[in-house]
Design an enzyme around this catalytic site. Sequence first.
Site, PDB file in Angstrom:
ATOM      1  N   ASN A 187       0.858  -1.190   0.000  1.00 58.81           N
ATOM      2  CA  ASN A 187       0.000   0.000   0.000  1.00 58.81           C
ATOM      3  C   ASN A 187       0.895   1.241   0.000  1.00 58.81           C
ATOM      4  O   ASN A 187       1.459   1.594   1.026  1.00 58.81           O
ATOM      5  CB  ASN A 187      -0.910  -0.016   1.238  1.00 58.81           C
ATOM      6  CG  ASN A 187      -1.779   1.221   1.312  1.00 58.81           C
ATOM      7  OD1 ASN A 187      -1.941   1.925   0.309  1.00 58.81           O
ATOM      8  ND2 ASN A 187      -2.326   1.498   2.477  1.00 58.81           N
ATOM      9  N   LYS A 221      -0.085   4.245  -0.359  1.00 56.13           N
ATOM     10  CA  LYS A 221      -0.815   5.424   0.135  1.00 56.13           C
ATOM     11  C   LYS A 221      -0.613   6.600  -0.848  1.00 56.13           C
ATOM     12  O   LYS A 221      -0.555   6.362  -2.055  1.00 56.13           O
ATOM     13  CB  LYS A 221      -0.365   5.788   1.549  1.00 56.13           C
ATOM     14  CG  LYS A 221      -0.309   4.562   2.469  1.00 56.13           C
ATOM     15  CD  LYS A 221      -0.172   4.912   3.918  1.00 56.13           C
ATOM     16  CE  LYS A 221       0.095   3.656   4.713  1.00 56.13           C
ATOM     17  NZ  LYS A 221      -0.238   3.790   6.117  1.00 56.13           N
ATOM     18  N   HIS A 249      -9.715   1.150   4.431  1.00 57.56           N
ATOM     19  CA  HIS A 249      -8.460   1.369   5.159  1.00 57.56           C
ATOM     20  C   HIS A 249      -8.739   2.335   6.321  1.00 57.56           C
ATOM     21  O   HIS A 249      -9.550   3.252   6.188  1.00 57.56           O
ATOM     22  CB  HIS A 249      -7.392   1.938   4.220  1.00 57.56           C
ATOM     23  CG  HIS A 249      -6.024   1.931   4.824  1.00 57.56           C
ATOM     24  ND1 HIS A 249      -5.623   2.884   5.733  1.00 57.56           N
ATOM     25  CD2 HIS A 249      -4.988   1.079   4.682  1.00 57.56           C
ATOM     26  CE1 HIS A 249      -4.385   2.616   6.115  1.00 57.56           C
ATOM     27  NE2 HIS A 249      -3.970   1.523   5.495  1.00 57.56           N
ATOM     28  N   GLU A 283      -7.218   4.790   7.403  1.00 53.56           N
ATOM     29  CA  GLU A 283      -7.026   6.209   7.066  1.00 53.56           C
ATOM     30  C   GLU A 283      -8.270   6.756   6.350  1.00 53.56           C
ATOM     31  O   GLU A 283      -8.639   7.917   6.539  1.00 53.56           O
ATOM     32  CB  GLU A 283      -5.749   6.378   6.230  1.00 53.56           C
ATOM     33  CG  GLU A 283      -4.510   6.173   7.099  1.00 53.56           C
ATOM     34  CD  GLU A 283      -3.290   5.641   6.385  1.00 53.56           C
ATOM     35  OE1 GLU A 283      -3.232   5.676   5.143  1.00 53.56           O
ATOM     36  OE2 GLU A 283      -2.371   5.165   7.085  1.00 53.56           O
ATOM     37  N   GLU A 287      -5.911  -4.867  10.471  1.00 55.47           N
ATOM     38  CA  GLU A 287      -4.919  -3.810  10.661  1.00 55.47           C
ATOM     39  C   GLU A 287      -5.248  -3.019  11.923  1.00 55.47           C
ATOM     40  O   GLU A 287      -6.066  -2.082  11.872  1.00 55.47           O
ATOM     41  CB  GLU A 287      -4.930  -2.862   9.462  1.00 55.47           C
ATOM     42  CG  GLU A 287      -4.557  -3.529   8.156  1.00 55.47           C
ATOM     43  CD  GLU A 287      -3.866  -2.545   7.247  1.00 55.47           C
ATOM     44  OE1 GLU A 287      -2.723  -2.802   6.874  1.00 55.47           O
ATOM     45  OE2 GLU A 287      -4.455  -1.494   6.944  1.00 55.47           O
ATOM     46  N   GLY A 346       1.795   2.480  10.666  1.00 57.25           N
ATOM     47  CA  GLY A 346       2.708   3.606  10.518  1.00 57.25           C
ATOM     48  C   GLY A 346       3.356   4.052  11.818  1.00 57.25           C
ATOM     49  O   GLY A 346       3.934   5.132  11.890  1.00 57.25           O
ATOM     50  N   SER A 396       2.939  -1.985  10.526  1.00 57.46           N
ATOM     51  CA  SER A 396       4.390  -1.969  10.782  1.00 57.46           C
ATOM     52  C   SER A 396       5.078  -3.298  10.467  1.00 57.46           C
ATOM     53  O   SER A 396       6.016  -3.696  11.170  1.00 57.46           O
ATOM     54  CB  SER A 396       4.663  -1.523  12.225  1.00 57.46           C
ATOM     55  OG  SER A 396       4.174  -0.211  12.426  1.00 57.46           O
TER      56      SER A 396
END
Length: 251
Positions: free
Chosen positions: A11, A13, A96, A98, A168, A174, A213
């Site tokens: 990904n 992003k 996701h 985000e 996730e 991150g 991560s």
Amino acid sequence: MSERTPVIAANWKMNKTIAEAREFCEALLPAIRESDAEVVVCPPFLSLPATVEALAGSDVGVAAQNMYFEPDGAYTGEVSATMLLDAGASAVVLGHSERRQLFNETDEALARTVPVALASGLLPILCVGETGEERDRDETDRILRRQIDAGLSRVPAERLADVVVAYEPVWAIGTGKVATPEQAEDACGFVRALVASRDESAAERIRILYGGSVKPANAVELLGREEIDGALVGGAALDPGDFAAIVTAAG
Ligand code: PEP
């Protein structure tokens, strides 16, 4: 690891220009030649056709990072499944964290989007996961149940195994704070049990990934777990060498 073919997805992003996407693919392909994993690269929309072109002739799939469930119309800024297929995508990341946190994507919208992606011929990669506060309050299972129930609610039982779920935990994305293999396996196992309550055979076949991560240094241990069928990788997927090392760890 189980009989299920592992999926390792990169990904990117909101990273990489068209030229950078091409460079990454050129470096990646020779480095993953020996792998049996299903590899997917998820570029931003604008780099999608160039990524498809750079990976042509390989088994590496290309996924979009989002889509809208309507086929066309007055939805400024949105992209449909048909448009993604037209650009050469074979998969799409949905929900996701985000998107959920920064762009207010809801379970209800995902309930509509996942079946549209599937019916269009895209492989949906549905992301679920709890925040750190939710884990501290011991609410991980409740959150996963809510997100899975919604995201898969309109997927017929015979198509459940055609969805990929990525567990996730938001606190691990991150942050460099990876879930322990036990935490990741417990959550992936819980997601599989939720799918089993709809259809046992689908639960055996559905791929459930871990994301948060993942790095070359922790990939072997995570991917060696029976319930973990691959990884959705963010930061470490920006470098072709690191990403290739994670692919290699999957076998
Ligand atoms: C992700 O973007 O889905 C992700 C897991 O990111 P990172 O690997 O950087 O935690």
